[in-house]
Design a protein around this motif. Structure first.
Motif, PDB file in Angstrom:
ATOM      1  N   LYS A  82       0.836  -1.206   0.000  1.00  0.00           N
ATOM      2  CA  LYS A  82       0.000   0.000   0.000  1.00  0.00           C
ATOM      3  C   LYS A  82       0.868   1.252   0.000  1.00  0.00           C
ATOM      4  O   LYS A  82       2.025   1.226   0.390  1.00  0.00           O
ATOM      5  CB  LYS A  82      -0.881   0.008   1.252  1.00  0.00           C
ATOM      6  CG  LYS A  82      -2.028  -0.968   1.199  1.00  0.00           C
ATOM      7  CD  LYS A  82      -2.828  -0.855   2.478  1.00  0.00           C
ATOM      8  CE  LYS A  82      -3.927  -1.899   2.500  1.00  0.00           C
ATOM      9  NZ  LYS A  82      -4.614  -1.929   3.795  1.00  0.00           N
ATOM     10  N   PHE A  83       0.240   2.370  -0.418  1.00  0.00           N
ATOM     11  CA  PHE A  83       0.932   3.658  -0.374  1.00  0.00           C
ATOM     12  C   PHE A  83       1.060   4.113   1.072  1.00  0.00           C
ATOM     13  O   PHE A  83       0.200   3.835   1.907  1.00  0.00           O
ATOM     14  CB  PHE A  83       0.129   4.710  -1.134  1.00  0.00           C
ATOM     15  CG  PHE A  83       0.093   4.489  -2.614  1.00  0.00           C
ATOM     16  CD1 PHE A  83       1.199   4.745  -3.389  1.00  0.00           C
ATOM     17  CD2 PHE A  83      -1.059   4.031  -3.227  1.00  0.00           C
ATOM     18  CE1 PHE A  83       1.172   4.555  -4.758  1.00  0.00           C
ATOM     19  CE2 PHE A  83      -1.099   3.836  -4.597  1.00  0.00           C
ATOM     20  CZ  PHE A  83       0.013   4.091  -5.360  1.00  0.00           C
ATOM     21  N   ILE A  85       1.130   7.357   1.781  1.00  0.00           N
ATOM     22  CA  ILE A  85       0.175   8.468   1.747  1.00  0.00           C
ATOM     23  C   ILE A  85      -0.730   8.233   0.543  1.00  0.00           C
ATOM     24  O   ILE A  85      -0.230   7.926  -0.546  1.00  0.00           O
ATOM     25  CB  ILE A  85       0.933   9.808   1.589  1.00  0.00           C
ATOM     26  CG1 ILE A  85       1.864  10.020   2.778  1.00  0.00           C
ATOM     27  CG2 ILE A  85      -0.016  10.978   1.450  1.00  0.00           C
ATOM     28  CD1 ILE A  85       2.835  11.145   2.594  1.00  0.00           C
ATOM     29  N   PRO A  86      -2.044   8.359   0.677  1.00  0.00           N
ATOM     30  CA  PRO A  86      -2.915   8.182  -0.486  1.00  0.00           C
ATOM     31  C   PRO A  86      -2.536   9.165  -1.598  1.00  0.00           C
ATOM     32  O   PRO A  86      -2.190  10.319  -1.297  1.00  0.00           O
ATOM     33  CB  PRO A  86      -4.311   8.500   0.072  1.00  0.00           C
ATOM     34  CG  PRO A  86      -4.188   8.332   1.536  1.00  0.00           C
ATOM     35  CD  PRO A  86      -2.781   8.625   1.901  1.00  0.00           C
ATOM     36  N   PRO A  87      -2.579   8.725  -2.870  1.00  0.00           N
ATOM     37  CA  PRO A  87      -2.148   9.597  -3.971  1.00  0.00           C
ATOM     38  C   PRO A  87      -2.853  10.952  -4.006  1.00  0.00           C
ATOM     39  O   PRO A  87      -2.237  11.967  -4.322  1.00  0.00           O
ATOM     40  CB  PRO A  87      -2.490   8.775  -5.212  1.00  0.00           C
ATOM     41  CG  PRO A  87      -2.434   7.377  -4.760  1.00  0.00           C
ATOM     42  CD  PRO A  87      -2.890   7.374  -3.343  1.00  0.00           C
ATOM     43  N   LEU A  88      -4.136  10.959  -3.639  1.00  0.00           N
ATOM     44  CA  LEU A  88      -4.878  12.225  -3.672  1.00  0.00           C
ATOM     45  C   LEU A  88      -4.327  13.209  -2.629  1.00  0.00           C
ATOM     46  O   LEU A  88      -4.146  14.402  -2.919  1.00  0.00           O
ATOM     47  CB  LEU A  88      -6.367  11.955  -3.408  1.00  0.00           C
ATOM     48  CG  LEU A  88      -7.300  13.091  -3.798  1.00  0.00           C
ATOM     49  CD1 LEU A  88      -7.268  13.335  -5.293  1.00  0.00           C
ATOM     50  CD2 LEU A  88      -8.723  12.799  -3.336  1.00  0.00           C
ATOM     51  N   ALA A  89      -4.036  12.667  -1.427  1.00  0.00           N
ATOM     52  CA  ALA A  89      -3.459  13.512  -0.370  1.00  0.00           C
ATOM     53  C   ALA A  89      -2.077  14.007  -0.774  1.00  0.00           C
ATOM     54  O   ALA A  89      -1.719  15.160  -0.521  1.00  0.00           O
ATOM     55  CB  ALA A  89      -3.374  12.720   0.934  1.00  0.00           C
TER      56      ALA A  89
ATOM     57  N   ILE B  22       4.591   9.404  -2.993  1.00  0.00           N
ATOM     58  CA  ILE B  22       3.818   8.193  -3.290  1.00  0.00           C
ATOM     59  C   ILE B  22       4.665   6.985  -3.689  1.00  0.00           C
ATOM     60  O   ILE B  22       4.149   5.870  -3.721  1.00  0.00           O
ATOM     61  CB  ILE B  22       2.747   8.427  -4.385  1.00  0.00           C
ATOM     62  CG1 ILE B  22       3.394   8.771  -5.715  1.00  0.00           C
ATOM     63  CG2 ILE B  22       1.736   9.460  -3.960  1.00  0.00           C
ATOM     64  CD1 ILE B  22       2.482   8.496  -6.878  1.00  0.00           C
ATOM     65  N   ARG B  24       7.231   3.799  -3.688  1.00  0.00           N
ATOM     66  CA  ARG B  24       7.581   2.792  -2.677  1.00  0.00           C
ATOM     67  C   ARG B  24       8.840   2.026  -3.041  1.00  0.00           C
ATOM     68  O   ARG B  24       9.289   1.180  -2.306  1.00  0.00           O
ATOM     69  CB  ARG B  24       6.416   1.803  -2.527  1.00  0.00           C
ATOM     70  CG  ARG B  24       5.197   2.415  -1.929  1.00  0.00           C
ATOM     71  CD  ARG B  24       3.968   1.711  -2.398  1.00  0.00           C
ATOM     72  NE  ARG B  24       3.777   1.879  -3.831  1.00  0.00           N
ATOM     73  CZ  ARG B  24       2.924   1.193  -4.553  1.00  0.00           C
ATOM     74  NH1 ARG B  24       2.160   0.293  -3.991  1.00  0.00           N
ATOM     75  NH2 ARG B  24       2.805   1.401  -5.844  1.00  0.00           N
TER      76      ARG B  24
END
Lengths: 165, 99
Positions: A82-83, A85-89, B22, B24
């Motif tokens: 998982k990210f 931080i969410p991409p939108l944030a 974003i 990783r």
């Protein structure tokens, strides 16, 4: 002439975007080299041919070679986790500085620059900014140690053995 | 001309910062840093253009290029070592290095 500048700017932003979003590390390294080339062209246009040449040789040459070398050692890998931080944030966080900048621009608040006369570049580098030179020497020594770490498999092996114990 | 350079600087900083947040993959992290630093370097040179003091700006840009390259070297070396120890390039794997 403005059209050519705009073309370079569009190509620069496109290649930077591709370098960060393209699949495959080798492709990313090549797009990064293209970004370096276009940055060097922009620097040349801005009146810094010396720095443009250094950026071209170091950014597009040395760094790309190092990237390809590193990729050849560790290979490419698709990461599924998982990210953080969410991409939108993340997009919001990356945009906020520009919103603040736009607000300052619209409000008419702009930084005041002080114009101090400078000598020729050689004098500036060798006399006025001697500390920079010492810093660069220290950084280059650090880089050499980094290269040694890059090619030394013993560090990982020793770490693995200690973990196994 | 000035607006085009400002757009380039802001674009490079934005793209680099977004990717830094974003991504990783450790190697992609180094790529993002490189893009970010290119934006900062152009900003320094542009500031030199604005105040008509290119010599100091060029000297600082030179230092930035050296520092940027060393950051890339150290980052790549760390990525290789982490990959060889943990068998993955995921940045989450760094936390597993702790004994």
């Amino acid at each position: 002439m403005t059209f050519i500048y705009a073309l370079i700017a569009v190509a620069l932003l496109y290649s930077a975007h591709k370098a960060t979003r393209v699949k495959g590390l080798l492709n990313a390294a090549l797009w990064l080299a293209a970004t370096s080339c276009l940055t060097a062209i922009l620097m040349y246009i801005m009146g810094s041919p010396g720095i443009a040449v250094i950026e071209l040789s170091v950014g597009a040459g040395l760094v790309t070679v190092l990237f390809v070398f590193a990729i050849s050692i560790i290979g490419d890998e698709k990461i599924e986790s998982k990210f953080f931080i969410p991409p939108l944030a993340a997009l919001l966080m990356a945009t906020i500085p520009f919103i603040i900048l736009a607000f300052l621009w619209i409000s008419g608040i702009s930084p005041v620059f002080e114009n101090t006369p400078a000598d020729i570049l050689a004098n500036t580098i060798w006399e006025d900014r001697k500390v920079d030179l010492y810093l660069q020497a220290a950084l280059i020594i650090t880089g050499i140690l980094g290269i040694m770490l890059l090619i030394a498999p013993s560090v990982a092996n020793r770490f693995k053995k200690e973990r196994e114990k | 001309m000035s607006y085009i350079i400002v757009i380039c600087i802001l674009g490079l900083l934005g793209i680099g910062f977004y990717c830094l947040l974003i991504t990783r993959n450790l190697l992609k992290l180094v790529v993002a840093l490189q893009v970010l630093v290119k934006g900062a370097m152009l900003a320094v040179l542009f500031a030199g253009c604005l105040v008509d003091n290119m010599e100091v700006a060029q000297s600082m840009a030179l230092t930035i290029i050296v520092a940027d390259t060393i950051v890339a070297v150290i980052g790549l070396a760390m990525a290789i070592q982490v990959r060889q120890i943990t068998n993955t390039s995921n940045i989450r794997s760094i936390s597993t290095l702790r004994k």
